[in-house]
Structure formats: C-alpha cells, structure tokens
Design an enzyme around this catalytic site. Structure first.
Site, short mmCIF file in Angstrom:
data_model
loop_
_atom_site.label_atom_id
_atom_site.label_comp_id
_atom_site.label_asym_id
_atom_site.label_seq_id
_atom_site.Cartn_x
_atom_site.Cartn_y
_atom_site.Cartn_z
N GLU A 47 -5.09 -1.27 4.33
CA GLU A 47 -5.10 -0.19 5.32
C GLU A 47 -5.92 -0.56 6.55
O GLU A 47 -5.67 -0.05 7.64
CB GLU A 47 -5.64 1.09 4.69
N HIS B 153 -0.79 -14.98 -17.46
CA HIS B 153 0.50 -15.03 -18.17
C HIS B 153 1.61 -14.36 -17.37
O HIS B 153 2.68 -14.06 -17.92
CB HIS B 153 0.35 -14.37 -19.54
N LYS C 191 2.39 11.62 7.39
CA LYS C 191 1.85 12.98 7.34
C LYS C 191 2.59 13.89 8.32
O LYS C 191 2.88 15.05 8.02
CB LYS C 191 0.36 12.96 7.66
#
Length: 441
Positions: free
Chosen positions: A289, A315, A431
């Site tokens: 961010e 792995h 937003k």
C-alpha cells in the site's frame, strides 16, 4: 535486543549498543548498470533526502519512538481495577488499525508478562466470521477498542454500530467497556467527547499502516501486559543507528531495491517461524500500500511483496524461486533462539524410514535454523539477490526494532521511487464506488 542484519547472509558482526548487525553485502554482484550506486556521494545525497522528509513532518511515525505516551498511561491508571477484571479484548479496526498489533502479539505471546486475556480482531464484514468472533462474548468481562482515524471507514464503523447495538455499550453503566483511538479533531473524536467516552488521540499525520508504535498498537499491547517502553526502546535504537550513527546498510538495501525495480519487481519475505505469520501480513500491507503508486511524473511505480513461512513454503513457493523467472529478491527473517526450552527429535529408527535418522537427537530449533541456512544457500547458488535479518530472541526490544526497521526501509524506497509513501488514493477509488452504489440503489 539482538537484531542481526546482513546482505547475502554473510559478513562480520558489529555491536552497536544492544543491536547486532552484519554489515557486509553481496548486492554488488547484481548492480549491473549501477556500478557506483553505493558510493559515498550517492549515500550522502540519499540520506539528506530522508532527513528532509523526516523534518517536514509528512509522516509522524518517525517521532513515535520518542513520545512519552501520557494519554496511554493515564488511561491505564484511571481504569486499572476494570482492566484487571477483563478476560477479553475485542479490537474493531481494519488494515493498519489491527495488523500491527496482531503481529506483535503473535511474536511476543510466549512471554511470561503476557496476561491471560483473549484478544480478537473484528476487521471484516463477513457475517459468518462476525458471529464466530463474538460467540460467547459477554460485555461484563470484555473491553471493546475501536480504532479508526476518522470514524468514516465503512467496515470499521459498520462493525462499531453492530457492537454498540448488540452489547448496549452506550448505557451509562457500560461505557467504560468501550475505548476509542482516533485522530485528533476527527469526526469520531468529536463524537467521543459528546458521549463522554474514553478515547485516545493520535496525530493526523500518522497513517494507519505506520501507526503500530502509536496508541493504535501500544494501548492494547500495554493492556495485554507487554512492556511498551521496551518496544519503543528497540525502535529508538534503529532510529539512532540510522540518523545519528549513519549506518548505511539500510540505505544500500533501499538503493538496490529501487534501482532494480524493473529487474527485481517482486520482494519475498521468507520468515522462518510460524510466529511471523501475522508479521508477514503486516509487511505485505506496509510494502504494497505504501509503494504501489503513481510517481511525480504520473508513472506507475511499485514493488510487489510476497510473504512466506519456512519451512512450510520450502515445499511450495521455493520451486518458483529456484527455477522460475529471475525477478525476485529474497529476505530471510529468522530467530536465533526461538524457545528457552528446546524440543528434541527422539532417537528412534523406524523400519524403512532410516534415511531420516540423520536428524535424530537434534533440537527442532536447530533443524529449523539449518533448513533456513540450506534454503538460503541454495537460492544464492541460483544468483538470486538475498539478504538476512536474524533476531537473537523474540523480545519487546527486538520486535520494536524490527517494526521500525521495516517502516524506515519503506520510507527510504518510497523517496527513491518519487512517490507519496503515506497516502492510498487507489484504495479511495473503491470506497467512492461503494458509496455511489448505495446512493443509487
């Protein structure tokens, strides 16, 4: 405190107060068209730019290790009897309002001074998880801490409203079960004053993802029993080494990452203990961010964070590192002594499985350490840029140092990318669209 640092995993040790650093680096091998990148003139100019940013007060996090935090200690003293009676803390916040606290608590929960208080984080609007997190929660033995810079974050405020209604927290005899942390003079701050609720404010120039060393993290951590002064002491040591002693290791790492933005756009944090899982999440938010932005020329810039846990991800993702595209840098994060009481692999030989007996009677701590070293050496053999951070142990000081180190590194890279490290306009787009959908529905 015991924080080690090295480029390439090799180098001499140098003591500075309580902090241990490995100062040699191997990034020189990858400089390519920047052979003089680490010259004194470059480092001096870069350092001056960091000083200018700190002194400009663009972000207040630089000052957090040195604040007295009177509001926090006054709240603790004022509510001592109540805080000694609680069994649960519910933190209502999202992103930087919760990730840092969660990370530090996970790293330090083994300490004897950690109180037996359960802490849960309401940081999502998933109704299934809301019900799960609040299952069997009673207000009588719970402190609810609401954390929001303005109070206008939809997720946090929606959860806050639900908590207020479900537990009737605005009744006069229940208000002490609620505490709020917000910006000075924010809408939420003014509401708290009107309702006569306990609240602590932080400076508006302290962004959420850089706020864990403010009341946002320190208040809940102090209630849980941690020595927040020791956490800040670790952060102070990193600040002193960088700004007063002019240690160049962090500058060099930032220069390398920024100048190789196109060649190595992916930065992998390979943390060797599951206790780092929440710290990894905090790092991903901080790095992603802060650094994914349009620069001053409106060009898209950024470095992509990936967080792994060793030895588990040996792995899975390790295969891509070893034989996939050569577009990654790797930072190994580990702890020299994870446990005061070592656990050993029993000296048992199982028929048909004798090939595994070479680790018998080895401690799990030593096994994990050697897995880290072996993975590191295998990656270096593939000419992948590698650096290492090793904590001697998990303590308040070492964790405070680690947090501030990453915040400072993020700022340094942001300066080189010529971006505003502390805003998040891309997040604001979403937003705005959400608000429009509700307005027009």
């Amino acid at each position: 405190m015991g924080l080690f640092y090295a480029f390439g995993g090799y180098g001499k040790f140098c003591r500075a107060k309580h902090l241990m650093l490995k100062l040699e680096n191997t990034y020189h091998d990858f400089l390519g068209e920047y052979p003089t990148l680490f010259c004194k003139d470059n480092l001096d100019l870069f350092f001056q730019k960091v000083l200018v940013e700190r002194n400009s007060k663009l972000s207040g996090y630089y000052d957090l290790p040195f604040l007295e935090n009177e509001e926090i200690f006054a709240y603790l003293e004022r509510n001592r009897e109540f805080l000694d009676s609680i069994s649960n803390i519910i933190i209502i916040g999202i992103g930087g309002s919760s990730l840092g606290t969660k990370a530090i608590d996970a790293l330090l929960s083994h300490l004897n001074n950690r109180k037996k208080i359960k802490v849960r984080f309401l940081e999502h609007t998933d109704p299934i998880m809301i019900q799960k997190d609040l299952f069997r929660i009673k207000y009588e033995d719970t402190l609810f801490i609401v954390i929001s810079k303005s109070g206008l974050t939809i997720e946090t405020t929606s959860l806050f409203k639900y908590i207020l209604a479900r537990f009737s927290l605005l009744k006069s005899d229940r208000k002490h079960h609620l505490a709020v942390i917000t910006d000075q003079n924010s809408p939420l701050h003014h509401w708290c004053k009107e309702e006569k609720l306990e609240h602590i404010t932080i400076a508006p120039n302290i962004g959420g993802r850089f706020s864990v060393l403010s009341a946002v993290g320190l208040l809940p951590l102090a209630i849980l029993g941690y020595d927040i002064q020791a956490i800040l002491s670790g952060a102070k040591t990193i600040s002193h080494m960088f700004f007063e002693e002019r240690r160049d290791n962090l500058l060099k790492k930032a220069l390398f990452l920024a100048k190789n933005e196109k060649k190595f756009p992916i930065n992998v944090l390979f943390s060797y203990s599951s206790v780092f899982r929440h710290f990894n999440a905090w790092y991903v938010q901080l790095w992603g961010e802060s650094l994914g932005k349009l620069d001053m020329y409106e060009q898209k810039r950024g470095l992509t964070p990936i967080a792994l846990i060793g030895s588990i991800d040996q792995h899975s993702f390790l295969q891509l590192i070893m034989q996939g595209p050569s577009n990654k840098t790797i930072t190994f994060l580990s702890v020299e002594n994870l446990s005061q009481k070592p656990l050993y692999i029993p000296d048992i030989s199982l028929k048909g499985l004798e090939a595994t007996d070479f680790v018998n009677q080895t401690s799990f701590n030593q096994l994990l350490k050697l897995q880290c070293v072996s993975t590191k050496e295998s990656i270096i053999s593939q000419n992948v840029p590698v650096d290492s951070i090793t904590l001697e142990s998990l303590s308040e000081q070492s964790v405070g140092a680690l947090v501030f180190y990453y915040e400072l590194l993020t700022s340094c890279v942001g300066i080189l990318l010529q971006i505003d490290t502390y805003n998040q306009p891309g997040v604001e787009f979403g937003k705005k669209i959400l608000r429009e959908k509700f307005t027009h529905s």
